[in-house]
Design a protein around this motif. Structure first.
Motif, PDB file in Angstrom:
ATOM      1  N   GLN A  15       3.156  29.023  51.127  1.00  0.00           N
ATOM      2  CA  GLN A  15       3.833  28.353  49.997  1.00  0.00           C
ATOM      3  C   GLN A  15       5.262  28.790  49.680  1.00  0.00           C
ATOM      4  OE1 GLN A  15       2.052  26.595  47.086  1.00  0.00           O
ATOM      5  NE2 GLN A  15       4.461  26.586  46.825  1.00  0.00           N
ATOM      6  N   LYS A  16       6.382  29.831  50.034  1.00  0.00           N
ATOM      7  CA  LYS A  16       7.097  29.936  50.510  1.00  0.00           C
ATOM      8  C   LYS A  16       7.809  28.752  51.072  1.00  0.00           C
ATOM      9  CE  LYS A  16       7.175  34.344  48.864  1.00  0.00           C
ATOM     10  NZ  LYS A  16       7.566  35.546  49.369  1.00  0.00           N
ATOM     11  N   VAL A  17       7.172  28.679  52.562  1.00  0.00           N
ATOM     12  CA  VAL A  17       7.750  27.500  54.058  1.00  0.00           C
ATOM     13  C   VAL A  17       7.578  26.533  53.002  1.00  0.00           C
ATOM     14  CG1 VAL A  17       7.241  26.912  55.609  1.00  0.00           C
ATOM     15  CG2 VAL A  17       6.406  29.015  55.589  1.00  0.00           C
ATOM     16  N   ARG A  18       6.147  26.444  52.536  1.00  0.00           N
ATOM     17  CA  ARG A  18       6.245  24.518  51.343  1.00  0.00           C
ATOM     18  C   ARG A  18       7.315  24.858  50.295  1.00  0.00           C
ATOM     19  NH1 ARG A  18       1.180  22.480  48.154  1.00  0.00           N
ATOM     20  NH2 ARG A  18       1.870  24.008  46.650  1.00  0.00           N
ATOM     21  N   ASP A  19       8.036  25.539  49.884  1.00  0.00           N
ATOM     22  CA  ASP A  19       9.035  25.232  48.822  1.00  0.00           C
ATOM     23  C   ASP A  19      10.106  25.159  49.462  1.00  0.00           C
ATOM     24  OD1 ASP A  19       7.033  25.750  46.665  1.00  0.00           O
ATOM     25  OD2 ASP A  19       7.940  27.863  46.262  1.00  0.00           O
ATOM     26  N   MET A  20      10.667  25.870  50.267  1.00  0.00           N
ATOM     27  CA  MET A  20      11.915  25.641  51.138  1.00  0.00           C
ATOM     28  C   MET A  20      11.617  24.363  52.302  1.00  0.00           C
ATOM     29  SD  MET A  20      12.451  29.316  53.599  1.00  0.00           S
ATOM     30  CE  MET A  20      11.546  29.309  54.200  1.00  0.00           C
ATOM     31  N   HIS A  21      10.943  23.595  51.716  1.00  0.00           N
ATOM     32  CA  HIS A  21      11.023  21.951  53.010  1.00  0.00           C
ATOM     33  C   HIS A  21      10.004  21.288  51.625  1.00  0.00           C
ATOM     34  CE1 HIS A  21      11.811  23.898  56.292  1.00  0.00           C
ATOM     35  NE2 HIS A  21      11.751  25.030  56.365  1.00  0.00           N
ATOM     36  N   ALA A  22      10.507  21.214  50.157  1.00  0.00           N
ATOM     37  CA  ALA A  22      10.037  20.334  49.182  1.00  0.00           C
ATOM     38  C   ALA A  22      10.564  19.194  49.633  1.00  0.00           C
ATOM     39  CB  ALA A  22      10.255  20.989  47.449  1.00  0.00           C
ATOM     40  N   ASN A  23      11.195  18.623  50.908  1.00  0.00           N
ATOM     41  CA  ASN A  23      11.937  17.001  51.102  1.00  0.00           C
ATOM     42  C   ASN A  23      10.369  16.785  51.920  1.00  0.00           C
ATOM     43  OD1 ASN A  23      13.240  19.014  52.726  1.00  0.00           O
ATOM     44  ND2 ASN A  23      14.009  17.192  53.832  1.00  0.00           N
ATOM     45  N   GLU A  24       9.508  17.560  52.765  1.00  0.00           N
ATOM     46  CA  GLU A  24       8.428  17.175  53.792  1.00  0.00           C
ATOM     47  C   GLU A  24       7.283  16.417  53.722  1.00  0.00           C
ATOM     48  OE1 GLU A  24       9.762  17.150  56.710  1.00  0.00           O
ATOM     49  OE2 GLU A  24      11.494  17.050  56.633  1.00  0.00           O
ATOM     50  N   THR A  25       6.466  16.317  53.820  1.00  0.00           N
ATOM     51  CA  THR A  25       5.102  15.696  53.179  1.00  0.00           C
ATOM     52  C   THR A  25       4.438  17.174  53.479  1.00  0.00           C
ATOM     53  OG1 THR A  25       4.996  13.591  53.370  1.00  0.00           O
ATOM     54  CG2 THR A  25       3.195  14.528  53.392  1.00  0.00           C
ATOM     55  N   MET A  26       3.328  17.741  52.684  1.00  0.00           N
ATOM     56  CA  MET A  26       3.092  19.225  53.430  1.00  0.00           C
ATOM     57  C   MET A  26       1.773  19.267  52.657  1.00  0.00           C
ATOM     58  SD  MET A  26       5.841  22.372  54.665  1.00  0.00           S
ATOM     59  CE  MET A  26       6.760  21.734  55.963  1.00  0.00           C
ATOM     60  N   VAL A  46       9.026  21.967  60.695  1.00  0.00           N
ATOM     61  CA  VAL A  46       9.349  22.731  60.972  1.00  0.00           C
ATOM     62  C   VAL A  46       8.592  24.185  60.734  1.00  0.00           C
ATOM     63  CG1 VAL A  46      10.813  22.180  58.566  1.00  0.00           C
ATOM     64  CG2 VAL A  46       8.770  23.208  57.694  1.00  0.00           C
ATOM     65  N   PHE A  47       7.067  23.827  61.165  1.00  0.00           N
ATOM     66  CA  PHE A  47       6.833  25.205  61.849  1.00  0.00           C
ATOM     67  C   PHE A  47       6.895  25.746  63.230  1.00  0.00           C
ATOM     68  CE2 PHE A  47       3.439  22.909  59.334  1.00  0.00           C
ATOM     69  CZ  PHE A  47       3.631  23.380  58.424  1.00  0.00           C
ATOM     70  N   LYS A  48       7.088  27.174  63.687  1.00  0.00           N
ATOM     71  CA  LYS A  48       7.121  27.728  64.598  1.00  0.00           C
ATOM     72  C   LYS A  48       6.257  27.741  65.630  1.00  0.00           C
ATOM     73  CE  LYS A  48      10.371  31.590  62.814  1.00  0.00           C
ATOM     74  NZ  LYS A  48      10.570  32.612  62.572  1.00  0.00           N
ATOM     75  N   GLU A  49       4.657  27.735  65.467  1.00  0.00           N
ATOM     76  CA  GLU A  49       3.907  27.500  66.671  1.00  0.00           C
ATOM     77  C   GLU A  49       2.698  26.853  65.810  1.00  0.00           C
ATOM     78  OE1 GLU A  49       2.943  31.425  69.284  1.00  0.00           O
ATOM     79  OE2 GLU A  49       5.156  31.652  68.797  1.00  0.00           O
ATOM     80  N   PRO A  50       2.520  25.260  65.766  1.00  0.00           N
ATOM     81  CA  PRO A  50       1.916  24.815  64.899  1.00  0.00           C
ATOM     82  C   PRO A  50       0.529  24.685  65.944  1.00  0.00           C
ATOM     83  CG  PRO A  50       3.492  23.608  65.015  1.00  0.00           C
ATOM     84  CD  PRO A  50       4.091  25.058  65.604  1.00  0.00           C
ATOM     85  N   ARG A  51      -0.202  24.224  65.264  1.00  0.00           N
ATOM     86  CA  ARG A  51      -1.019  23.320  66.240  1.00  0.00           C
ATOM     87  C   ARG A  51      -0.976  22.046  65.909  1.00  0.00           C
ATOM     88  NH1 ARG A  51      -6.608  24.129  63.204  1.00  0.00           N
ATOM     89  NH2 ARG A  51      -5.452  25.051  61.925  1.00  0.00           N
ATOM     90  N   ARG A  52      -1.303  21.175  67.335  1.00  0.00           N
ATOM     91  CA  ARG A  52      -0.626  20.061  66.934  1.00  0.00           C
ATOM     92  C   ARG A  52      -1.440  18.700  67.182  1.00  0.00           C
ATOM     93  NH1 ARG A  52       5.281  21.050  68.416  1.00  0.00           N
ATOM     94  NH2 ARG A  52       5.310  23.069  69.169  1.00  0.00           N
ATOM     95  N   TYR A  53      -1.354  17.349  66.266  1.00  0.00           N
ATOM     96  CA  TYR A  53      -2.430  16.405  66.471  1.00  0.00           C
ATOM     97  C   TYR A  53      -0.899  15.009  66.450  1.00  0.00           C
ATOM     98  CZ  TYR A  53      -5.233  20.065  65.341  1.00  0.00           C
ATOM     99  OH  TYR A  53      -6.029  21.182  65.343  1.00  0.00           O
ATOM    100  N   GLU A  54      -1.543  13.852  66.965  1.00  0.00           N
ATOM    101  CA  GLU A  54      -1.607  12.360  66.487  1.00  0.00           C
ATOM    102  C   GLU A  54      -2.784  12.346  65.391  1.00  0.00           C
ATOM    103  OE1 GLU A  54       0.857  11.485  70.451  1.00  0.00           O
ATOM    104  OE2 GLU A  54      -1.491  10.627  70.740  1.00  0.00           O
TER     105      GLU A  54
END
Length: 168
Positions: A15-26, A46-54
């Motif tokens: 929730q804190k991560v989402r709040d810090m990047h409120a302009n992103e689609t999360m 903005v994630f450090k080590e996410p699972r990545r998808y197209e």
């Protein structure tokens, strides 16, 4: 092509991560065991080590209250046929009451595709599962059980469900 990144953690931290990047689609999703944060973007995450998808197929905007992820492990040689099937899908789900969005996600660093559907509520998803449209959309599953189709799938698929955590 849009990308989707998924990271896990505690609901409070995400929730804190989402709040810090409120302009992103999360979208923050949680279930009893864990929480995940989904980031859909044309750019970098903005994630450090996410699972990545197209995102190879998308209808609707991320939202709703209930999310179903069908996780499908696919062999390298099975990827083209699997993706072709989704491009050719019946597209019946989009007409279901309570349907919000769908994302078909190609893994960039694993073997597991995700078919993510978003709903206004769990009851809408359950109604979809009982519908004639669901039966029609999943007719090819019988075909997938044949030995000739086993080269597409590495192991059985599995479903994860989440509740959407609304923004505060």
């Amino acid at each position: 092509m849009k990308k989707m990144y998924i990271t896990t953690g505690t609901a409070d931290y995400l929730q804190k991560v989402r709040d810090m990047h409120a302009n992103e689609t999360m979208l923050l999703l949680e279930r009893e065991e864990d929480a995940v944060l989904v980031h859909e973007t044309d750019g970098k995450t903005v994630f450090k080590e996410p699972r990545r998808y197209e995102v190879i197929d998308a209808v609707g905007e991320l939202g709703g209250a209930f999310v179903v992820c069908n996780n499908i492990p696919v062999t390298d040689e099975g990827r083209p046929l699997f993706e072709h099937r989704f491009v050719q899908r019946a597209r019946l789900i989009e007409n279901e009451p309570g349907f919000v969005a769908i994302r078909v996600l190609r893994p960039l660093s694993s073997d597991t595709y995700i078919i993510m559907t978003l709903w206004e509520g769990k009851e809408h998803f359950e109604n979809w599962q009982r519908s004639k449209a669901f039966t029609k959309a999943h007719e090819q599953r019988k075909e997938e059980q044949k030995p000739s189709q086993q080269k597409i799938f590495l192991r059985p698929s599995y479903v994860t469900t989440y509740s959407v955590v609304q923004e505060k």
